[in-house]
Design an enzyme around this catalytic site. Structure first.
Site, PDB file in Angstrom:
ATOM      1  CB  THR A  31      -0.920   0.016   1.240  1.00  0.00           C
ATOM      2  OG1 THR A  31      -1.837  -1.075   1.159  1.00  0.00           O
ATOM      3  CG2 THR A  31      -1.699   1.321   1.348  1.00  0.00           C
ATOM      4  CB  SER A  37     -34.726  39.798  -0.498  1.00  0.00           C
ATOM      5  OG  SER A  37     -35.286  39.988   0.788  1.00  0.00           O
ATOM      6  CB  SER A  38     -37.731  35.611   1.710  1.00  0.00           C
ATOM      7  OG  SER A  38     -37.129  36.047   2.928  1.00  0.00           O
TER       8      SER A  38
END
EC number: 4.3.1.1
Length: 468
Positions: free
Chosen positions: A139, A316-317
């Protein structure tokens, strides 16, 4: 179901899957990010290339037979072509220095090879994950070599979106070449420039970073294949090292070489730090550009409003009609993440001990994450923002000629003190530099018109000092 065993015990494995017992153990041990190896096909491909090159070297050295070579190479080619990637289920962050990833690869290749030879999955006496697929490897040399090959490819792939961004900025530089605007230092009015000059600097910035990306590929060209466990080459054939170099070049088509000192190469993670540094450099500079774009487009009535960004979505909300610079904002955030990933890479590289750095999995994970999100962010910025930017020419022009900053153009003609006096009075009376200089008869209208010609304020030019 089939039964597989290791020295810890045995487990039931579904007949449908190509991975084996060690992969299954790893998937149960390391449920960390839920970001699995299959999420990064470039790593699977590069690892399969390492396994194929090793197999080609092993058969030439007489370490495996021709029948096994054909079967293993067939399995590797399937993975290189993008097939069976769903079989790579280990978490990207794992203990063991990448052993789980290596064994996931070994087991899948072995079972694909077994199937090709007409055997059942798990009949490892005919093709074993360790004895055959992992022959002449550890490995500790296979994992970092596969990682470097993958990084090389990701660096190469990053160039195209960067060139597209550079070209988009360059195109805007041409479009805006005639738009005079106010340059600013420390957010204060400085001296005039063109909007084209501003965008040209962005194009040049990206172009220089492209050079850095291409150069960075040289840092990952040195591999440590043949070093096996710690770089001494234990369990490998004396001729394996020279042969694997040729085979990896043949399989990848890339100029990879083996390091001169495999012990040093096995424990060193310096190349990853350098590559991550390049990605951080890109992120830092790109984020700065996005800051500029947000500021230059601020308003539209109470900000600079020198440029317009494409309107992408309602902003924007609660505030009707508001549109936000969402594309530069998302790129900013990607850049923050890349900068953070760089710190993780640095800490993991520093944390290595003695002959091996066991933290390469988190290095791999953070680098791949940076490549993915940075590449996507660059493409998004190009196509959804830069290509659609327009200029508010009148606003840019008015800022220049209503600015105190253009008083700098008077310095060579009347001196610093008189220029400062004019600037002070202009600020106090809210009048223009031009009007005050003309009123005080410091310069004639013809002289002022010549001095304040845009072309005379935008680049070096010859002048002579006017007499009092």
């Amino acid at each position: 179901m089939r039964i597989e065993h290791d020295f810890i015990g045995q487990m039931e494995i579904s007949d449908e899957v190509y991975y084996g017992i060690q992969t299954l153990r790893a998937s149960e041990n390391f449920f960390i990010t839920n970001d699995k190896l299959c999420s990064y096909p470039v790593f699977i491909k590069s690892f399969a290339q390492v396994k194929k090159a090793a197999t080609l070297a092993n058969v030439q050295l007489g370490l495996i037979d021709e029948k096994l070579k054909i079967a293993i190479c067939h399995a590797c080619d399937l993975l290189i072509d993008g097939k069976y990637h769903d079989q790579f289920i280990v978490d990207m962050i794992q203990g063991g220095a990448g052993t789980s990833t290596n064994m996931n690869m070994n087991e899948v290749i072995a079972n694909l090879a077994l199937e090709y030879m007409g055997h059942q999955k798990g009949e490892y006496q005919f093709c074993h994950p360790n004895d055959h697929v992992n022959r002449s490897q550890s490995t500790n040399d296979a994992y970092p070599s596969a990682l470097k090959i993958a990084i090389y490819e990701r660096l190469s792939n990053l160039v195209a979106p960067m060139k597209a961004l550079r070209d988009a900025f360059a195109q805007k530089a041409k479009e805006f070449a005639h738009v005079i605007k106010m340059g600013r230092t420390q957010l204060q009015d400085a001296v005039p420039m063109t909007l084209g000059q501003e965008f040209e600097t962005y194009a040049l910035m990206v172009d220089r970073d492209i050079e850095q990306v291409l150069d960075a590929r040289n840092w990952v060209r040195e591999l440590n294949l043949g070093g096996t466990a710690i770089g001494t080459g234990i369990n490998s054939h004396p001729d394996y090292r020279s042969l694997i170099e040729k085979k990896i070049q043949e399989v990848t088509g890339r100029p990879f070489v083996m390091a001169n000192n495999l012990i040093e190469a096995t424990q060193s993670t310096g190349a990853y730090v350098q590559v991550s540094g390049v990605l951080k450099r890109i992120a830092v500079k790109l984020s700065k550009v996005c800051n500029d774009l947000r500021l230059l487009s601020s308003g539209p009535r109470a900000g600079l409003n020198e440029i317009n960004l494409p309107k992408m979505q309602p902003g924007s909300s609660i505030m009707p009609g508001k549109v936000n610079p969402v594309i530069p904002e998302v790129v900013n955030q990607v850049c923050f993440a890349v900068i953070g990933n760089d710190l993780s890479v640095a800490l993991a590289a520093e944390g290595g001990q003695l002959q091996l750095n066991v933290f390469e999995p988190v290095i791999a994970y953070k680098l791949f994450h940076s490549f993915v999100i940075l590449g996507r962010a660059i493409e998004t910025l190009t196509t959804k923002c830069v290509e659609g930017i327009t200029a508010n020419e009148k606003i840019c022009h008015d800022y220049v000629f209503n600015s105190i900053g253009i008083v700098t153009a008077l310095n060579p003609h009347i001196g610093y003190e008189k220029s400062a006096m004019i600037a002070k009075e202009a600020l106090k009376s809210d009048r223009s530099i031009y009007d005050i200089a003309l009123e005080k008869k410091i310069l004639t209208k013809e002289q002022l018109d010549d001095i304040f010609k845009p072309e005379n304020m935008l680049s070096p030019h010859a002048f002579k000092k006017h007499k009092d």
